[in-house]
Design an enzyme around this catalytic site. Structure first.
Site, PDB file in Angstrom:
ATOM      1  N   GLU A 267     -35.035  -4.923   2.122  1.00  0.00           N
ATOM      2  CA  GLU A 267     -34.302  -4.463   0.942  1.00  0.00           C
ATOM      3  C   GLU A 267     -33.078  -5.335   0.709  1.00  0.00           C
ATOM      4  O   GLU A 267     -31.991  -5.059   1.245  1.00  0.00           O
ATOM      5  CB  GLU A 267     -33.840  -3.007   1.119  1.00  0.00           C
TER       6      GLU A 267
ATOM      7  N   ALA B  43     -36.886  10.052   1.266  1.00  0.00           N
ATOM      8  CA  ALA B  43     -36.506  10.123   2.679  1.00  0.00           C
ATOM      9  C   ALA B  43     -36.257  11.572   3.047  1.00  0.00           C
ATOM     10  O   ALA B  43     -35.697  12.344   2.278  1.00  0.00           O
ATOM     11  CB  ALA B  43     -35.234   9.314   2.904  1.00  0.00           C
TER      12      ALA B  43
ATOM     13  N   SER C 218     -31.631   9.316   5.404  1.00  0.00           N
ATOM     14  CA  SER C 218     -31.248   8.209   4.532  1.00  0.00           C
ATOM     15  C   SER C 218     -29.823   7.786   4.847  1.00  0.00           C
ATOM     16  O   SER C 218     -28.937   8.620   5.016  1.00  0.00           O
ATOM     17  CB  SER C 218     -31.305   8.643   3.068  1.00  0.00           C
TER      18      SER C 218
ATOM     19  N   ASP D 111     -26.136   0.295  -2.597  1.00  0.00           N
ATOM     20  CA  ASP D 111     -27.198  -0.524  -3.167  1.00  0.00           C
ATOM     21  C   ASP D 111     -26.545  -1.375  -4.234  1.00  0.00           C
ATOM     22  O   ASP D 111     -25.980  -0.855  -5.196  1.00  0.00           O
ATOM     23  CB  ASP D 111     -28.275   0.351  -3.811  1.00  0.00           C
TER      24      ASP D 111
ATOM     25  N   TRP E 160     -42.114   8.924  -0.285  1.00  0.00           N
ATOM     26  CA  TRP E 160     -41.356   8.643  -1.507  1.00  0.00           C
ATOM     27  C   TRP E 160     -39.915   9.085  -1.465  1.00  0.00           C
ATOM     28  O   TRP E 160     -39.057   8.586  -2.173  1.00  0.00           O
ATOM     29  CB  TRP E 160     -42.051   9.335  -2.691  1.00  0.00           C
TER      30      TRP E 160
ATOM     31  N   HIS F  92     -29.685  -3.362  -0.242  1.00  0.00           N
ATOM     32  CA  HIS F  92     -29.044  -2.291   0.524  1.00  0.00           C
ATOM     33  C   HIS F  92     -28.088  -2.820   1.602  1.00  0.00           C
ATOM     34  O   HIS F  92     -28.501  -3.475   2.547  1.00  0.00           O
ATOM     35  CB  HIS F  92     -30.137  -1.436   1.177  1.00  0.00           C
TER      36      HIS F  92
HETATM   37 ZN   LIG Z   1     -30.005   1.907  -0.297  1.00  0.00          ZN
END
Ligand SMILES: [Zn+2]
Length: 295
Positions: free
Chosen positions: A270, A204, A209, A218, A202, A273
């Site tokens: 993703e 990183a 990260s 993001d 859940w 991202h």
């Molecule tokens: Zn991200």
């Protein structure tokens, strides 16, 4: 001016916890005001586990949803992810200022530095950051922030305004978030190893990260964000995503965790991202259908 010392010392202890990229939203963002609150789940620690929306245990995510706290990935739909990417690159910082070579790698290692579960940033990693335009509480690597500002401007000019959900999050902050999650599992009776493993699904692990690097953003459409309280693959069905997919490389960004590359990146798809890698590298990767691990 903007030079940063980017030391590289892969060692970081977080052994087992390789996975995921960025988790949860950027701290900054969480506190941020700009957005309607993501009320849900205030503190990550709690519940998260399986209760998260997307349920699955797919680790990997890089980032998070818009929920403050939780690991994001989960929210993600897709994929199952696995972990453990590979590849790497290094570090140093010097960017050759003016010269603009054509080869991807010559852009400067700091731009293409690989950060993932098996290539964590050192605990003392630091980078000079500045606020993104119009987002006082969102920080980005000072050497690349202009490119992010330009990309967001480009989208807005095209009639497709974007919303910046999350950007830089320090390794220190990541560590605190990760430890909080580990403690949650310890409180549940898990042994240390299990607690770390579950936490890593859940949140990183510190330094793994891309958001810790200061070169990841993001992004979703402002419109889409107003009606969704989590980052999901559905964002790919928006014209804003199409615009990003078609133009991000022009600004030096890549869709970091593309569809079909989960096995290589270790992170589920993703669509929100984006990672700054420099224009040359971005075009090279995009045109050849490669992800950063394959550079
Ligand atoms: Zn991200």
């Amino acid at each position: 001016m903007v030079k940063k010392v980017v030391s590289f010392a892969l060692a970081l202890a977080m052994a087992g916890a390789l996975m995921t990229g960025c988790w949860g939203k950027d701290d900054s963002s969480s506190s941020s005001s700009s957005k309607p609150s993501s009320s849900a789940a205030p503190s990550s620690s709690s519940s998260s586990g399986s209760s998260m929306p997307g349920g699955s245990s797919a680790p990997g995510g890089d980032d998070s949803g818009m929920m403050p706290g939780e690991g994001d990935s989960s929210s993600m739909a897709g994929g199952s992810s696995s972990m453990g990417p590979s590849g790497d690159s290094s570090s140093s910082a010097s960017a050759s200022a003016s010269a603009k070579p054509a080869a991807a790698q010559v852009d400067g290692d700091w731009q293409t530095r690989l950060v993932n579960g098996s290539h964590p940033l050192p605990e003392d990693f630091s980078v000079e950051t500045v606020s993104v335009e119009h987002y006082d509480d969102r920080l980005f690597d000072a050497r690349a922030v202009g490119h992010l500002n330009d990309m967001m401007k480009g989208a807005a000019d095209a009639g497709l305004p974007l919303y910046l959900v999350s950007t830089y999050r320090s390794v220190k902050r990541q560590t605190a978030l990760f430890n909080r999650k580990v403690n949650y599992y310890l409180d549940q009776g898990c042994d240390a190893e299990t607690a770390r493993r579950e936490a890593a699904k859940w949140v990183a692990a510190p330094g793994t990260s891309e958001h810790n690097l200061g070169l990841a953003a993001d992004l979703v459409s402002a419109k889409w964000y107003s009606s969704h309280d989590d980052l999901t693959e559905e964002f790919e069905q928006t014209p804003e995503f199409e615009w990003l997919a078609a133009h991000c490389a022009e600004y030096g960004f890549i869709l970091r965790y593309p569809k079909g590359k989960t096995e290589v990146t270790g992170v589920s798809y993703e669509p929100w991202h984006y990672r700054y890698v420099g224009v040359e590298a971005a075009k090279h990767l995009t045109e050849n259908g490669l992800c950063l691990e394959e550079l």
